[in-house]
Design a protein around this motif. Structure first.
Motif, PDB file in Angstrom:
ATOM      1  N   LYS A 126       0.823  -1.201   0.000  1.00 26.24           N
ATOM      2  CA  LYS A 126       0.000   0.000   0.000  1.00 26.24           C
ATOM      3  C   LYS A 126       0.866   1.263   0.000  1.00 26.24           C
ATOM      4  N   ALA A 127       1.932   1.226   0.809  1.00 27.68           N
ATOM      5  CA  ALA A 127       2.835   2.377   0.870  1.00 27.68           C
ATOM      6  C   ALA A 127       3.510   2.601  -0.476  1.00 27.68           C
ATOM      7  N   GLU A 159       1.080   4.176  -2.901  1.00 25.94           N
ATOM      8  CA  GLU A 159       0.880   5.595  -2.595  1.00 25.94           C
ATOM      9  C   GLU A 159       2.074   6.422  -3.085  1.00 25.94           C
ATOM     10  N   ARG A 218       1.824   6.709  -6.867  1.00 31.61           N
ATOM     11  CA  ARG A 218       0.791   7.680  -7.240  1.00 31.61           C
ATOM     12  C   ARG A 218       1.266   9.111  -7.003  1.00 31.61           C
ATOM     13  N   GLU A 219       1.958   9.328  -5.895  1.00 33.38           N
ATOM     14  CA  GLU A 219       2.444  10.674  -5.607  1.00 33.38           C
ATOM     15  C   GLU A 219       3.490  11.105  -6.646  1.00 33.38           C
ATOM     16  N   ARG A 249       1.684  11.948  -9.755  1.00 33.01           N
ATOM     17  CA  ARG A 249       1.015  13.243  -9.600  1.00 33.01           C
ATOM     18  C   ARG A 249       1.996  14.378  -9.845  1.00 33.01           C
ATOM     19  N   ASP A 287      -7.921  15.234  -8.688  1.00 29.26           N
ATOM     20  CA  ASP A 287      -7.341  15.852  -7.491  1.00 29.26           C
ATOM     21  C   ASP A 287      -6.783  17.246  -7.803  1.00 29.26           C
TER      22      ASP A 287
END
Length: 394
Positions: free
Chosen positions: A4-5, A8, A11-12, A15, A50
């Motif tokens: 999960k980390a 994330e 994804r960051e 982004r 976002d």
């Protein structure tokens, strides 16, 4: 949890790539960004949800379809009205400031006089300026502050300052408390180098990745760019070239026991003080000094010739040390007297270095370049894009 980390983090990072691409485009479309960053359209679309909620996206309308036809794209760009940043330049006699959009464009600027070395008094002037700014067309108002100082900086703190008393006053913390926005403080030569790298205002097709920004002002400092990154050295002390030890012509003017340093003899402040002694007066202003040069004052001309030769020799020397692609030079004397700049650079040429960098006399003042470099620095902090290549515009 590790998976999960990792997701994330991915994804960051995605982004940030999308936001960087959006920021650097004059105008674009989601599909074009997807292609440029190499991500699936569904991934980019999710990220844009976002970014739009955060106010980073400005819709420009419907664009033209491609040669293959199909649906016409929605044209977008980074939202110039997201917020504004404020950059200060702490000079010895003036506090200058510029108010800019995150993308770099100047909204307004100004200056106030400074008559104290006490940083708390300068802070009071900063707060007055912050409170007087009225910008009504941004979503978030003031989002960050940058401060250019004529002193080395490490980890957002002053290492030492020859011009202001920082010891008992944490300027960054106090500004953050009052303005409630992130604040960065940085050496003015490093910020000038940031400006040349990020605004690309010089008339060259190529972008320099290894260059120096030489500022001859209250002191003498160099901002160093290596492979497109600011080189700060240990504790931020790189570029303190004004402390270079000097021997020979001019050093006899110093008091017995003093160490002869470059900026003690040839900084703007030093050369003006020496001019005052030659004219047998206690003080002359910068304007009066420039007027003496313009009038070809017979007492000042030999001093000016000495200064030109010293600056030419120093440019030659730093070229031998760094072998940069280019050296950008900011000097008020050069600003006001292009012929003096040309003569000085001709002296550098006649010293006949093996490596010959492009020597560029800046069209921007030392104040403007440092403040605009501050805009680029704090904008990265606000956007979460520290270390990312961004293109700013005036």
């Amino acid at each position: 949890m590790a998976t999960k980390a990792n997701l994330e983090l991915v994804r960051e990072n995605n982004r940030k790539l999308v936001l960087q691409t959006l920021f650097n485009a004059e105008q674009t479309a989601r599909s074009l960004i997807s292609k440029e960053v190499g991500l699936q359209r569904s991934t980019v679309s999710s990220i844009f949800v976002d970014l739009e909620e955060e106010g980073f996206v400005q819709e420009l309308g419907i664009g033209e379809s491609s040669n293959l036809g199909g649906r016409k794209p929605n044209v977008i760009r980074f939202n110039r009205n997201y917020g504004y940043v404020l950059a200060f330049d702490m000079g010895v006699r003036h506090l200058r400031y510029t108010v800019n959009r995150l993308s770099g464009e100047i909204i307004s600027d100004g200056a106030v006089g400074i008559k104290s070395k006490n940083v708390s008094i300068v802070f009071d002037e900063m707060i007055k300026i912050i409170n007087e700014i009225e910008i009504s067309d941004t979503i978030n108002g003031l989002v960050g502050i940058a401060v250019a100082v004529h002193a080395p900086v490490f980890e957002n703190k002053i290492v030492y300052s020859p011009f202001f008393e920082f010891a008992n006053f944490d300027l960054v913390s106090e500004l953050e408390k009052v303005a409630n926005v992130p604040v960065v403080i940085e050496n003015e030569a490093n910020l000038a180098a940031t400006f040349y790298r990020d605004y690309h205002v010089y008339e060259q097709e190529e972008s320099y990745k290894d260059f120096l920004a030489l500022n001859i002002h209250n002191g003498i400092g160099v901002g160093i760019v290596c492979e497109n990154h600011i080189f700060r050295g240990v504790d931020g002390l790189a570029g303190e070239v004004g402390r270079t030890i000097m021997f020979g012509e001019g050093t006899n003017i110093l008091k017995c026991g003093e160490t002869p340093r470059l900026e003690d003899l040839y900084s703007e402040n030093a050369i003006i003080d020496r001019a005052a002694k030659l004219k047998n007066v206690a003080h002359i202003s910068r304007k009066e000094f420039l007027d003496l040069i313009k009038a070809k004052d017979t007492a000042i001309l030999p001093l000016l010739a000495e200064w030109q030769m010293a600056i030419a020799a120093f440019i030659y020397n730093i070229n031998q040390i760094y072998a940069p692609e280019a050296i950008f030079i900011s000097s008020r004397i050069f600003d006001n007297f292009p012929e003096i700049a040309a003569e000085t650079l001709d002296k550098v040429e006649r010293l006949d270095s093996v490596h010959k960098p492009k020597l560029i006399v800046s069209n921007s003042s030392v104040h403007d370049s440092s403040m605009l470099g501050g805009v680029a620095l704090i904008s990265r902090v606000v956007l979460g894009l520290k270390g990312y290549e961004l293109k700013f515009s005036l």
